[in-house]
Structure formats: structure tokens, C-alpha cells
Design a protein around this motif. Sequence first.
Motif, mmCIF file in Angstrom:
data_model
loop_
_atom_site.group_PDB
_atom_site.id
_atom_site.type_symbol
_atom_site.label_atom_id
_atom_site.label_comp_id
_atom_site.label_asym_id
_atom_site.label_seq_id
_atom_site.Cartn_x
_atom_site.Cartn_y
_atom_site.Cartn_z
ATOM 1 N N ALA A 145 -27.325 37.441 29.586
ATOM 2 C CA ALA A 145 -26.338 37.904 30.569
ATOM 3 C C ALA A 145 -26.174 36.892 31.696
ATOM 4 O O ALA A 145 -25.050 36.631 32.169
ATOM 5 C CB ALA A 145 -26.759 39.257 31.124
ATOM 6 N N ALA A 146 -27.275 36.291 32.140
ATOM 7 C CA ALA A 146 -27.212 35.308 33.228
ATOM 8 C C ALA A 146 -26.451 34.048 32.797
ATOM 9 O O ALA A 146 -25.647 33.499 33.570
ATOM 10 C CB ALA A 146 -28.625 34.945 33.678
ATOM 11 N N LEU A 147 -26.694 33.594 31.578
ATOM 12 C CA LEU A 147 -26.001 32.404 31.081
ATOM 13 C C LEU A 147 -24.493 32.620 31.018
ATOM 14 O O LEU A 147 -23.706 31.736 31.384
ATOM 15 C CB LEU A 147 -26.544 32.034 29.696
ATOM 16 C CG LEU A 147 -27.929 31.390 29.675
ATOM 17 C CD1 LEU A 147 -28.487 31.386 28.252
ATOM 18 C CD2 LEU A 147 -27.866 29.962 30.218
ATOM 19 N N VAL A 148 -24.084 33.787 30.550
ATOM 20 C CA VAL A 148 -22.650 34.089 30.461
ATOM 21 C C VAL A 148 -22.058 34.247 31.863
ATOM 22 O O VAL A 148 -20.971 33.731 32.156
ATOM 23 C CB VAL A 148 -22.413 35.366 29.632
ATOM 24 C CG1 VAL A 148 -20.943 35.783 29.688
ATOM 25 C CG2 VAL A 148 -22.838 35.142 28.184
ATOM 26 N N ALA A 149 -22.762 34.950 32.747
ATOM 27 C CA ALA A 149 -22.240 35.217 34.087
ATOM 28 C C ALA A 149 -22.034 33.933 34.894
ATOM 29 O O ALA A 149 -21.028 33.782 35.611
ATOM 30 C CB ALA A 149 -23.184 36.156 34.836
ATOM 31 N N PHE A 150 -22.969 33.001 34.781
ATOM 32 C CA PHE A 150 -22.904 31.788 35.590
ATOM 33 C C PHE A 150 -22.343 30.576 34.848
ATOM 34 O O PHE A 150 -22.053 29.554 35.476
ATOM 35 C CB PHE A 150 -24.300 31.456 36.135
ATOM 36 C CG PHE A 150 -24.841 32.498 37.068
ATOM 37 C CD1 PHE A 150 -24.344 32.622 38.360
ATOM 38 C CD2 PHE A 150 -25.825 33.374 36.653
ATOM 39 C CE1 PHE A 150 -24.833 33.583 39.226
ATOM 40 C CE2 PHE A 150 -26.325 34.347 37.507
ATOM 41 C CZ PHE A 150 -25.824 34.463 38.796
ATOM 42 N N GLY A 151 -22.197 30.691 33.519
ATOM 43 C CA GLY A 151 -21.754 29.532 32.756
ATOM 44 C C GLY A 151 -20.359 29.609 32.191
ATOM 45 O O GLY A 151 -19.819 28.597 31.732
ATOM 46 N N ILE A 152 -19.738 30.792 32.227
ATOM 47 C CA ILE A 152 -18.404 30.966 31.655
ATOM 48 C C ILE A 152 -17.478 31.533 32.722
ATOM 49 O O ILE A 152 -17.810 32.512 33.385
ATOM 50 C CB ILE A 152 -18.454 31.904 30.431
ATOM 51 C CG1 ILE A 152 -19.309 31.266 29.329
ATOM 52 C CG2 ILE A 152 -17.051 32.198 29.905
ATOM 53 C CD1 ILE A 152 -19.500 32.138 28.111
ATOM 54 N N ARG A 153 -16.315 30.920 32.885
ATOM 55 C CA ARG A 153 -15.404 31.357 33.944
ATOM 56 C C ARG A 153 -14.632 32.610 33.521
ATOM 57 O O ARG A 153 -14.532 32.932 32.335
ATOM 58 C CB ARG A 153 -14.426 30.231 34.288
ATOM 59 C CG ARG A 153 -13.462 29.839 33.185
ATOM 60 C CD ARG A 153 -12.529 28.743 33.668
ATOM 61 N NE ARG A 153 -11.624 28.271 32.623
ATOM 62 C CZ ARG A 153 -10.463 28.856 32.336
ATOM 63 N NH1 ARG A 153 -10.079 29.939 33.004
ATOM 64 N NH2 ARG A 153 -9.686 28.365 31.385
ATOM 65 N N ARG A 154 -14.079 33.290 34.504
ATOM 66 C CA ARG A 154 -13.288 34.493 34.251
ATOM 67 C C ARG A 154 -11.978 34.136 33.560
ATOM 68 O O ARG A 154 -11.336 33.135 33.905
ATOM 69 C CB ARG A 154 -13.001 35.233 35.554
ATOM 70 C CG ARG A 154 -14.235 35.835 36.214
ATOM 71 C CD ARG A 154 -13.851 36.538 37.512
ATOM 72 N NE ARG A 154 -14.987 37.232 38.102
ATOM 73 C CZ ARG A 154 -15.861 36.680 38.915
ATOM 74 N NH1 ARG A 154 -15.729 35.391 39.227
ATOM 75 N NH2 ARG A 154 -16.863 37.370 39.415
ATOM 76 N N ARG A 155 -11.571 34.984 32.631
ATOM 77 C CA ARG A 155 -10.294 34.848 31.946
ATOM 78 C C ARG A 155 -9.655 36.221 31.835
ATOM 79 O O ARG A 155 -10.353 37.227 31.755
ATOM 80 C CB ARG A 155 -10.482 34.261 30.528
ATOM 81 C CG ARG A 155 -10.817 32.780 30.487
ATOM 82 C CD ARG A 155 -11.019 32.315 29.052
ATOM 83 N NE ARG A 155 -11.167 30.870 28.972
ATOM 84 C CZ ARG A 155 -12.311 30.226 29.224
ATOM 85 N NH1 ARG A 155 -13.395 30.921 29.555
ATOM 86 N NH2 ARG A 155 -12.363 28.919 29.135
ATOM 87 N N PRO A 156 -8.312 36.286 31.791
ATOM 88 C CA PRO A 156 -7.658 37.590 31.641
ATOM 89 C C PRO A 156 -7.849 38.124 30.228
ATOM 90 O O PRO A 156 -8.247 37.402 29.314
ATOM 91 C CB PRO A 156 -6.184 37.279 31.913
ATOM 92 C CG PRO A 156 -6.039 35.821 31.554
ATOM 93 C CD PRO A 156 -7.342 35.174 31.923
#
Length: 431
Positions: free
Chosen positions: A178-189
Amino acid sequence: MTFRDIFSLPEFRALYLSGLVNIIGDYLSRAAVTALVYQQSQSVLLSAASFAITYVPWLFGPLLSALADRYPYRLTMIASDLVRMVLIAVLLVPGLPTAVILVLLFVAGLAAPPARSARSALLPLLVGRDGVALAVATNQTSNQAAQVIGYMAGATLAVALTPRIALGIDVLTFALSAALVAFGIRRRPTTVARSERTHLLRETSEGFQAVFGDRVLRSITIVVYTVTVFAIVPEGLAAAWAAEGTPNPEAQAFDQGMIMAAGPLGFVIGGILFNRFVPAARRVRLIPVLAVIVPLLLVPTVVSPPAVIVGLLVMLGGLAQGALLPTLNATFVLALPQSFRARGFGVVNSGMQLAQFSAVMVTGWLADHFRLPLVVGLWSIGGTVVMLLAAIFWPRPVEFAEAADRAAAADQPGAAPPAREPTTSVTRKPS
């Protein structure tokens, strides 16, 4: 695009690492719980059931995966990891009955379909259409290597210590993912805007129509289902197979881990070699041949070979899968429009998981009444016959290119919904 190119993308690295730690934790705990149940019950069927319980949530997979097209992929993956982290953490409470443990595993498993579908659908957005084939092969090959680590460690911990250690590690992997996704992938619609939403059941139905309404996607899906039905059996029955071969607990743990890890190890080798040295066009042409080879390699188990030979046969079958499945996966991605990807992967992943569950349960029941090697050998003969039929009706290479062109056109801004092939397409002569 090369390995260096895709790993130079920070978002791909984050997605790749989050999936890797997830797989290690899941398979470590799966191997440990499978061994524990067999030690307590001495029943092949109950041991198989403990292995198969994580597949049952995929009965609702297409419906749950439709959520991944409704909400941002990043948010879906984070929420799913956190839900599973909390539920698996409850298993660390001492003295829980086996039935309660299995129920919690089932409930936690309900978060897997939307997470996996979101992960698969996000991948083309990170690497582009040109990088999909290599990224898919990299992910699947690495995931199989992670299974090797998880299976061997889980089987060892089950004998030497306690399965709760494996479950504790699984909790940590969900938190890290969860931490890797939260901090490593930007928000997209979202890919499906709120104004385009209808009803979750209808959107789920559209996912089935997208997959089974297209000859290429339908053919790929059927072969993937069939491969998993016949390839999963040695892993699901490994604990009982090892126990039949030797009364020594340490030897049993080694044999179980070897049989469970042999397939993933072969997959890693096959995935690396095949995708490194075989051109993409030839990979597609070799799909029917590889599909037949997978179950054919397990036919010799009918004569009750020793565990090391079983492990070798399983590894060779895994090698063929490593050559086959990434090619099928990449072809499927390119032939499916972006707005249907999460739902399409939900349909395929759900079918795979349920097929594996059914195969393990049926062969586990048969092995309680007949010799286990005989069951696996005859099961594999049946699989070889089915794959020969699938190879006869396999689409021509030009059909794969046409399907990819249709999906690419549908992904263009302002494009109309992709037209499905007419039903008369199923009458085309096989290549």
C-alpha cells in the motif's frame, strides 16, 4: 523497449515492487496453512480445501473487478491492500479455530479481484502499448520467482515453527505494498466517468461481452482457463504427495516445497529465455504448441515416479507456461480497449482462480479414493486432449493484429465504442 527502459519509469518500479512483496507474503502463508491442515487432519481433501479457499472469492471476481473501472486504479489498490492487512492481522490472535481462520482468509480474499484487475489495467498506462509485452513478461516471471520463495519458506516454517509467523509476514507485505502504491504512483482519473456509469451488474455484464464477444479474446481466455486447470494440480496436492513418499517430516517438508516451487521456478526460466530470444511474432505462432505441451509433460506421473522426478516434470511444465502465459497476457491487453480492461481482467482472473479451485478440489477428492499419481496422470491425459482441440481452432495471426488495431482505435479520444465481431466469425477455418 528494453528492460532498462521500463525499469527507468518510477511508477512502473513502484507497481512492480508492490506486486512482488504481495506475492511473497501470500504464497508463504498459503504453503504454511496447507501443510498445517494436512498435519492435523491427515486428509488430502481438507489439505486441498485449505489451499483452494483463497480461490473462492473469485466467484464474485467479475462483479468486484467492475469497481476498478469505477474508481481510480491507485485508490482501488491501496484500499484493497489495507483491508487485507487488517483481516490477516486478526489471524495472529492465538487459539483461533481452523474454521475461523479459513473464513477470514475467504473474506480477505474478496479484496483481491479489484486490486489485481486495477493493477493489470494500470500497466499499459505506465509503459505504453509498445512496452506492454515486456512489462507483462517481467511481472509474471518475477511473480513466479516470488512464489518459489514463498512456497519454500512457508513449507519450512510450517514444520520448524508456526504458520502464524508466515501470516505476520503477509500482514507486513500488504502494508508495504500500500505504501509503495500511495507514494510511487500518481493520481489518475477513472476510465469510466460518473456520467457513463449505469448499474454495477450491467457494467459487469459488459465485461463478459467484451471478452467473450470477440473471437481473439475468447480464444485466449479459454486456453488460459484450461492451462490453469491442469497445471495447478501438483501444487495443490503437494503436501499429500510428499507425505505419501516418505514418513520423515523434514523430507516431507523439502519434497512439498520442491513440488510447489518447481512450477514457478520453471516459469521464471521459460519466461526469461522465451521473451529474450524468441521474436514476438513467433511467440504468437507457438501458442497452440505450448498449450498442448503443458499438460502433456505431467502424463508420466501416472507411473508413480519419485518426488524428484515429479518436481522435474512440474518444472518443465512451468517452463512451457513461462513461454506461453506472458504472451497470451500481453496479446489480451493489446486487444482490449482501456475502458474495459479492469472488467476484462476480472473475467479472466476470476475464471482462472475458480478453475484452479475446482481442479484442486476434484483431484483432492479423487486422491482420497484412488492413488494420487494415477489421478494426476489421468487428469493430465484429459488436459492434453482438450488442448489439442483448442489448438485446432486457434485464430490465425492476422486476427490478433486486427484485434489490437480495433482496441487501439477505440482508445483514441472521441472514439465510438468498439464493435464486436459478428457471430459468423466463429465459423472461420482454423489455421
